[in-house]
Design a protein around this motif. Structure first.
Motif, PDB file in Angstrom:
ATOM      1  N   LEU A  92       0.846  -1.183   0.000  1.00  0.00           N
ATOM      2  CA  LEU A  92       0.000   0.000   0.000  1.00  0.00           C
ATOM      3  C   LEU A  92       0.885   1.238   0.000  1.00  0.00           C
ATOM      4  O   LEU A  92       2.005   1.207   0.525  1.00  0.00           O
ATOM      5  N   THR A  93       0.379   2.326  -0.569  1.00  0.00           N
ATOM      6  CA  THR A  93       1.133   3.563  -0.665  1.00  0.00           C
ATOM      7  C   THR A  93       0.466   4.656   0.168  1.00  0.00           C
ATOM      8  O   THR A  93      -0.754   4.666   0.347  1.00  0.00           O
ATOM      9  N   ALA A  94       1.273   5.570   0.670  1.00  0.00           N
ATOM     10  CA  ALA A  94       0.758   6.733   1.391  1.00  0.00           C
ATOM     11  C   ALA A  94       0.663   7.918   0.437  1.00  0.00           C
ATOM     12  O   ALA A  94       1.425   8.012  -0.525  1.00  0.00           O
ATOM     13  N   SER A  95      -0.251   8.831   0.730  1.00  0.00           N
ATOM     14  CA  SER A  95      -0.519   9.945  -0.185  1.00  0.00           C
ATOM     15  C   SER A  95       0.708  10.808  -0.428  1.00  0.00           C
ATOM     16  O   SER A  95       0.894  11.345  -1.523  1.00  0.00           O
ATOM     17  N   ASP A  96       1.567  10.967   0.586  1.00  0.00           N
ATOM     18  CA  ASP A  96       2.742  11.825   0.450  1.00  0.00           C
ATOM     19  C   ASP A  96       4.038  11.040   0.388  1.00  0.00           C
ATOM     20  O   ASP A  96       5.129  11.613   0.540  1.00  0.00           O
ATOM     21  N   GLY A  97       3.946   9.735   0.149  1.00  0.00           N
ATOM     22  CA  GLY A  97       5.156   8.952  -0.078  1.00  0.00           C
ATOM     23  C   GLY A  97       5.361   7.821   0.893  1.00  0.00           C
ATOM     24  O   GLY A  97       4.932   7.865   2.044  1.00  0.00           O
ATOM     25  N   GLY A  98       6.049   6.789   0.413  1.00  0.00           N
ATOM     26  CA  GLY A  98       6.371   5.623   1.223  1.00  0.00           C
ATOM     27  C   GLY A  98       5.390   4.489   1.025  1.00  0.00           C
ATOM     28  O   GLY A  98       4.268   4.675   0.550  1.00  0.00           O
ATOM     29  N   LEU A  99       5.854   3.293   1.369  1.00  0.00           N
ATOM     30  CA  LEU A  99       5.086   2.065   1.183  1.00  0.00           C
ATOM     31  C   LEU A  99       5.027   1.282   2.490  1.00  0.00           C
ATOM     32  O   LEU A  99       5.930   1.375   3.322  1.00  0.00           O
ATOM     33  N   VAL A 100       3.968   0.497   2.627  1.00  0.00           N
ATOM     34  CA  VAL A 100       3.919  -0.550   3.639  1.00  0.00           C
ATOM     35  C   VAL A 100       3.589  -1.846   2.914  1.00  0.00           C
ATOM     36  O   VAL A 100       2.606  -1.917   2.169  1.00  0.00           O
ATOM     37  N   GLY A 101       4.440  -2.859   3.084  1.00  0.00           N
ATOM     38  CA  GLY A 101       4.196  -4.167   2.507  1.00  0.00           C
ATOM     39  C   GLY A 101       3.732  -5.131   3.584  1.00  0.00           C
ATOM     40  O   GLY A 101       4.292  -5.137   4.685  1.00  0.00           O
ATOM     41  N   VAL A 102       2.724  -5.924   3.273  1.00  0.00           N
ATOM     42  CA  VAL A 102       2.185  -6.911   4.215  1.00  0.00           C
ATOM     43  C   VAL A 102       2.415  -8.289   3.616  1.00  0.00           C
ATOM     44  O   VAL A 102       1.949  -8.582   2.503  1.00  0.00           O
ATOM     45  N   HIS A 103       3.138  -9.121   4.356  1.00  0.00           N
ATOM     46  CA  HIS A 103       3.564 -10.433   3.846  1.00  0.00           C
ATOM     47  C   HIS A 103       3.106 -11.515   4.815  1.00  0.00           C
ATOM     48  O   HIS A 103       3.260 -11.391   6.030  1.00  0.00           O
ATOM     49  N   GLY A 104       2.571 -12.590   4.279  1.00  0.00           N
ATOM     50  CA  GLY A 104       2.104 -13.687   5.113  1.00  0.00           C
ATOM     51  C   GLY A 104       3.236 -14.394   5.826  1.00  0.00           C
ATOM     52  O   GLY A 104       4.295 -14.641   5.246  1.00  0.00           O
ATOM     53  N   ALA A 105       3.040 -14.692   7.105  1.00  0.00           N
ATOM     54  CA  ALA A 105       4.037 -15.385   7.927  1.00  0.00           C
ATOM     55  C   ALA A 105       3.313 -16.025   9.105  1.00  0.00           C
ATOM     56  O   ALA A 105       2.173 -15.674   9.431  1.00  0.00           O
ATOM     57  N   THR A 106       3.977 -16.958   9.767  1.00  0.00           N
ATOM     58  CA  THR A 106       3.352 -17.632  10.913  1.00  0.00           C
ATOM     59  C   THR A 106       3.348 -16.756  12.152  1.00  0.00           C
ATOM     60  O   THR A 106       2.488 -16.902  13.018  1.00  0.00           O
ATOM     61  N   THR A 107       4.314 -15.847  12.263  1.00  0.00           N
ATOM     62  CA  THR A 107       4.366 -14.924  13.389  1.00  0.00           C
ATOM     63  C   THR A 107       4.569 -13.494  12.863  1.00  0.00           C
ATOM     64  O   THR A 107       5.055 -13.296  11.754  1.00  0.00           O
TER      65      THR A 107
END
Length: 247
Positions: free
Chosen positions: A165-180
């Protein structure tokens, strides 16, 4: 809103060498609190003692211009995802804490204003994006929470194990599947050959890996340079969407 993760480290000079190689520019330079801006997003580095339990850890933080307005706007959408929203006093002032269903906190801070005169970035540096990486057993729930916070979905995997996902003024957050659940700081760039040349020029070691979704540079973490399992990733922006879809 800007994505501005915090990384806690006992080796600030080594981290600065890495972010300088990526073309970061200074926003805040205050002893053990450093904020660096990239082409997209910012990274905060917080110096801590070598024996501090936070050493080598990261937090997902989003910087906004007005925390009161953010609280009023986000309270209902956040509650709708099953998360909680709290306003609290911290060492640096007021912050908002959003507690995700998987237990991970997402923090909102008041944005540090950029200095009045920022140096021009070259083309390579201008294309660097900061990405907070959130490993979680609940990809869909975490992505829904980030959407409620105002981020925009960008690319997801057809398997359901990835969403960024992207923020309106820059930068990303990635969400990745994991057990913890865990958090780390990564970067993204469309041309890893250009980034490799910059790292080489700084004497920074790296491995170039070809993953199924594209290539990535894996840099030994400044916090644990001799541990091959602890690396900082610079991922190539996805060009081939086979197995992925763009929102």
């Amino acid at each position: 809103m800007i994505v501005q993760p915090i990384h806690y480290t006992a080796v600030l000079p080594a981290w600065l060498n890495l972010v300088d190689a990526l073309g970061a520019t200074t926003v805040v330079d205050a002893d053990v609190w450093l904020v660096r801006a990239f082409g997209s997003g910012r990274l905060a580095l917080h110096g801590v003692p070598d024996d501090d339990p936070q050493r080598g850890t990261a937090q997902v933080r989003l910087a906004v211009p007005d925390l009161d307005a953010a609280y009023d706007t986000l309270a209902a959408p956040v509650a709708g995802t099953g998360a909680t929203l709290e306003r609290r006093e911290a060492g640096h002032g007021v912050e908002l804490v959003v507690r995700a269903p998987d237990g991970v906190p997402v923090y909102l801070d008041r944005e540090d204003p950029a200095p009045p005169a920022r140096p021009e970035r070259d083309d390579v540096a201008a294309a660097v994006a900061v990405e907070a990486l959130w490993m979680t057993p609940d990809v869909a729930g975490s992505a829904a929470l980030l959407t409620a916070l105002g981020l925009t979905p960008r690319i997801s995997s057809e398997s359901g194990g990835w969403q960024d996902l992207t923020a309106s003024d820059g930068g990303l957050v990635g969400v990745h599947g994991a057990t913890t659940s865990s958090l780390s700081v990564t970067f993204e760039h469309p041309d890893l050959d250009a980034v490799s040349a910059r790292l080489d020029a700084r004497g920074i070691a790296f491995a170039l890996i070809d993953e199924s979704y594209g290539r990535s540079l894996q840099v030994p973490s400044p916090d644990a340079p001799d541990d091959p399992d602890v690396t900082v990733w610079v991922n190539e922006a996805i060009h081939d969407l086979y197995g992925y879809r763009r929102a």
